[in-house]
Design an enzyme around this catalytic site. Structure first.
Site, mmCIF file in Angstrom:
data_model
loop_
_atom_site.group_PDB
_atom_site.id
_atom_site.type_symbol
_atom_site.label_atom_id
_atom_site.label_comp_id
_atom_site.label_asym_id
_atom_site.label_seq_id
_atom_site.Cartn_x
_atom_site.Cartn_y
_atom_site.Cartn_z
ATOM 1 N N MET A 18 0.852 -1.193 0.000
ATOM 2 C CA MET A 18 0.000 0.000 0.000
ATOM 3 C C MET A 18 0.885 1.239 0.000
ATOM 4 O O MET A 18 1.644 1.462 0.953
ATOM 5 C CB MET A 18 -0.905 0.020 1.244
ATOM 6 N N VAL A 19 0.766 2.025 -1.050
ATOM 7 C CA VAL A 19 1.539 3.260 -1.169
ATOM 8 C C VAL A 19 1.305 4.134 0.058
ATOM 9 O O VAL A 19 0.179 4.246 0.537
ATOM 10 C CB VAL A 19 1.140 4.008 -2.460
ATOM 11 N N GLU A 42 4.857 0.315 -3.300
ATOM 12 C CA GLU A 42 5.531 0.261 -4.593
ATOM 13 C C GLU A 42 6.583 1.361 -4.642
ATOM 14 O O GLU A 42 6.306 2.509 -4.331
ATOM 15 C CB GLU A 42 4.525 0.467 -5.723
ATOM 16 N N CYS A 110 -1.384 -2.253 -10.868
ATOM 17 C CA CYS A 110 -1.832 -0.905 -10.513
ATOM 18 C C CYS A 110 -2.555 -0.245 -11.699
ATOM 19 O O CYS A 110 -1.983 -0.127 -12.778
ATOM 20 C CB CYS A 110 -0.647 -0.049 -10.067
ATOM 21 N N ASN A 208 -5.998 -12.065 -3.106
ATOM 22 C CA ASN A 208 -6.098 -10.673 -2.654
ATOM 23 C C ASN A 208 -7.419 -10.079 -3.154
ATOM 24 O O ASN A 208 -8.015 -10.581 -4.081
ATOM 25 C CB ASN A 208 -4.872 -9.887 -3.211
ATOM 26 N N GLY A 209 -7.832 -9.022 -2.467
ATOM 27 C CA GLY A 209 -9.045 -8.319 -2.907
ATOM 28 C C GLY A 209 -10.233 -8.556 -1.994
ATOM 29 O O GLY A 209 -11.328 -8.090 -2.267
HETATM 30 C C1 FNR Z 1 -3.168 -0.183 -2.569
HETATM 31 N N1 FNR Z 1 -2.865 -1.190 -3.496
HETATM 32 C C2 FNR Z 1 -1.576 -1.304 -3.998
HETATM 33 N N2 FNR Z 1 -1.236 -2.373 -4.787
HETATM 34 C C3 FNR Z 1 0.046 -2.544 -5.215
HETATM 35 O O1 FNR Z 1 0.324 -3.547 -5.890
HETATM 36 N N3 FNR Z 1 0.998 -1.622 -4.894
HETATM 37 C C4 FNR Z 1 0.746 -0.529 -4.118
HETATM 38 O O2 FNR Z 1 1.657 0.259 -3.813
HETATM 39 C C5 FNR Z 1 -0.607 -0.323 -3.673
HETATM 40 N N4 FNR Z 1 -0.970 0.772 -2.914
HETATM 41 C C6 FNR Z 1 -2.218 0.818 -2.289
HETATM 42 C C7 FNR Z 1 -2.491 1.819 -1.341
HETATM 43 C C8 FNR Z 1 -3.690 1.787 -0.628
HETATM 44 C C9 FNR Z 1 -3.947 2.845 0.420
HETATM 45 C C10 FNR Z 1 -4.658 0.781 -0.902
HETATM 46 C C11 FNR Z 1 -5.973 0.745 -0.158
HETATM 47 C C12 FNR Z 1 -4.407 -0.168 -1.865
HETATM 48 C C13 FNR Z 1 -3.845 -2.262 -3.786
HETATM 49 C C14 FNR Z 1 -3.811 -3.328 -2.679
HETATM 50 O O3 FNR Z 1 -2.528 -3.925 -2.517
HETATM 51 C C15 FNR Z 1 -4.824 -4.442 -2.953
HETATM 52 O O4 FNR Z 1 -4.514 -5.081 -4.159
HETATM 53 C C16 FNR Z 1 -6.270 -3.938 -3.029
HETATM 54 O O5 FNR Z 1 -6.555 -2.952 -2.042
HETATM 55 C C17 FNR Z 1 -7.270 -5.097 -2.866
HETATM 56 O O6 FNR Z 1 -7.035 -5.788 -1.659
HETATM 57 P P1 FNR Z 1 -7.936 -5.584 -0.333
HETATM 58 O O7 FNR Z 1 -7.897 -4.107 0.014
HETATM 59 O O8 FNR Z 1 -9.341 -5.990 -0.694
HETATM 60 O O9 FNR Z 1 -7.304 -6.448 0.706
#
Ligand code: FNR
Length: 333
Positions: A18-19, A42, A110, A208-209
């Site tokens: 998560m960024v 990332e 992304c 995931n998701g």
């Molecule tokens: C993300 N997601 C994400 N995915 C990724 O591959 N690299 C990243 O840097 C990020 N950054 C990010 C920031 C924030 C604040 C969120 C909420 C999401 C996507 C995340 O890893 C994931 O794939 C999705 O949120 C779906 O999973 P969940 O939230 O249902 O568990």
């Protein structure tokens, strides 16, 4: 010689990348609460290629800002996620970081304009030869396991094919977010599509998701069963309250924030990021009287006072002063 052990991605509960959220204090908190593996946010490959200092703080020497901070505690548990559109650059970046991390992940999911327009993230899902080349070149350059994180494609067979090709190129696991590039977080996650991939592709698939349906540890286990995957990865439910990883149940948010702040103080985490992470956990609680005071805070000291951590803050500040260093100075030199 590869350090990869076949069990590494099996039967794991993972903090998803998560960024801005997944800086060192938040990752350590997730580990405290029971996450088995944590992903970094990332980090774009360009950034790692700028003249680096030989420490586990990766610093952009053009402006002194911190790119990535890690510590020995998470060395065998942290997967570093790279955003890339270029195989050679990605391999170079991966080789710079490999000795400080447990694995390298390539972001192939992304959907943000910044990523896709630059040929990164989900753009790689429609360019299988480039995605393959990236994995191969990283594979040839580093010894740690490599994973990729994807979204499902419109067509299930295409997704399976994409995963099979990534496996042939040498990934050790694939994290699959059960939404397409066009779908938004409120859309239903396709657990059955993930289950089908896990059944068909002979590489560990990390589901995931599922966060829309995950409030508790038991929900994590249900998501794991529904997707037929040995490992699962959480983003939003961990963002809301990282103690969701605890087998013994979630902790009150105030307690979690206090623990987060202790790490933020200890690791001199920069104020904007500390505030962002707490804001992400507080959500609608920002409208409470304490939440409003929090929103007005201008520095870490003010936040610490709100959670009765002023003493620890001042101890650390004095420790820095006694060594002639500046505490809470975002630019490192
Ligand atoms: C993300 N997601 C994400 N995915 C990724 O591959 N690299 C990243 O840097 C990020 N950054 C990010 C920031 C924030 C604040 C969120 C909420 C999401 C996507 C995340 O890893 C994931 O794939 C999705 O949120 C779906 O999973 P969940 O939230 O249902 O568990």
């Amino acid at each position: 010689m590869t350090k990869y052990n076949k069990e590494f991605f099996q039967n794991k509960i993972i903090l998803a990348p998560m960024v801005r959220m997944n800086t060192l204090p938040f990752r350590l908190l997730a580990l405290d609460y029971g996450a088995d593996i944590v992903y970094s946010e990332e980090i774009i490959d360009h950034k790692l290629l700028k003249n680096m200092l030989d420490t586990i703080d990766y610093i952009d020497t053009s402006d002194g800002s911190l790119i990535f901070r890690t510590c020995s505690r998470e060395k065998n548990k942290i997967i570093f996620q790279i955003g890339t559109s270029d195989a050679e650059r990605a391999a170079q970046a991966a080789s710079i970081i490999e000795n400080d991390v447990a694995g390298i992940d390539v972001n192939m999911g992304c959907p943000k304009h910044f990523s896709v327009s630059g040929g990164m993230g989900a753009a790689l899902l429609s360019n299988i030869s480039k995605a393959s080349n990236i994995i191969q070149q990283i594979r040839n350059k580093v010894n740690v396991p490599i994973t990729c994180k994807i979204r499902i494609l419109e067509n299930d067979q295409e997704t399976i094919n994409f995963c099979k090709v990534m496996k042939e190129n040498g990934v050790s696991a694939i994290a699959v977010h059960g939404r397409t590039v066009k779908e938004r977080p409120y859309h239903r996650n396709r657990n059955s599509v993930i289950a089908n991939i896990a059944k068909t592709v002979t590489v560990p698939i990390i589901a995931n998701g599922g966060s829309n349906t995950i409030e508790t540890y038991e929900d994590i286990i249900k998501f794991k069963a529904d997707t037929n995957c040995s490992s699962v990865m959480l983003a939003r439910s961990a963002q809301n309250n990282p103690s969701v990883f605890r087998k013994s149940g979630k902790l009150p948010l105030d307690e979690v924030i206090k623990s987060f702040l202790k790490y933020a103080i200890h690791f001199d985490n920069c104020f904007p990021n500390t505030k962002y992470c707490i804001q992400s956990m507080l959500k609608e609680l920002q409208n409470t009287p304490k939440g409003k005071l929090f929103l007005e805070s201008q520095n870490l000291e003010e936040i610490c006072d709100l959670w009765n951590l002023g003493e620890i803050y001042h101890q650390k500040e004095n420790e820095f002063k006694s060594k002639g260093l500046h505490f809470q100075c975002d630019i490192l030199f």
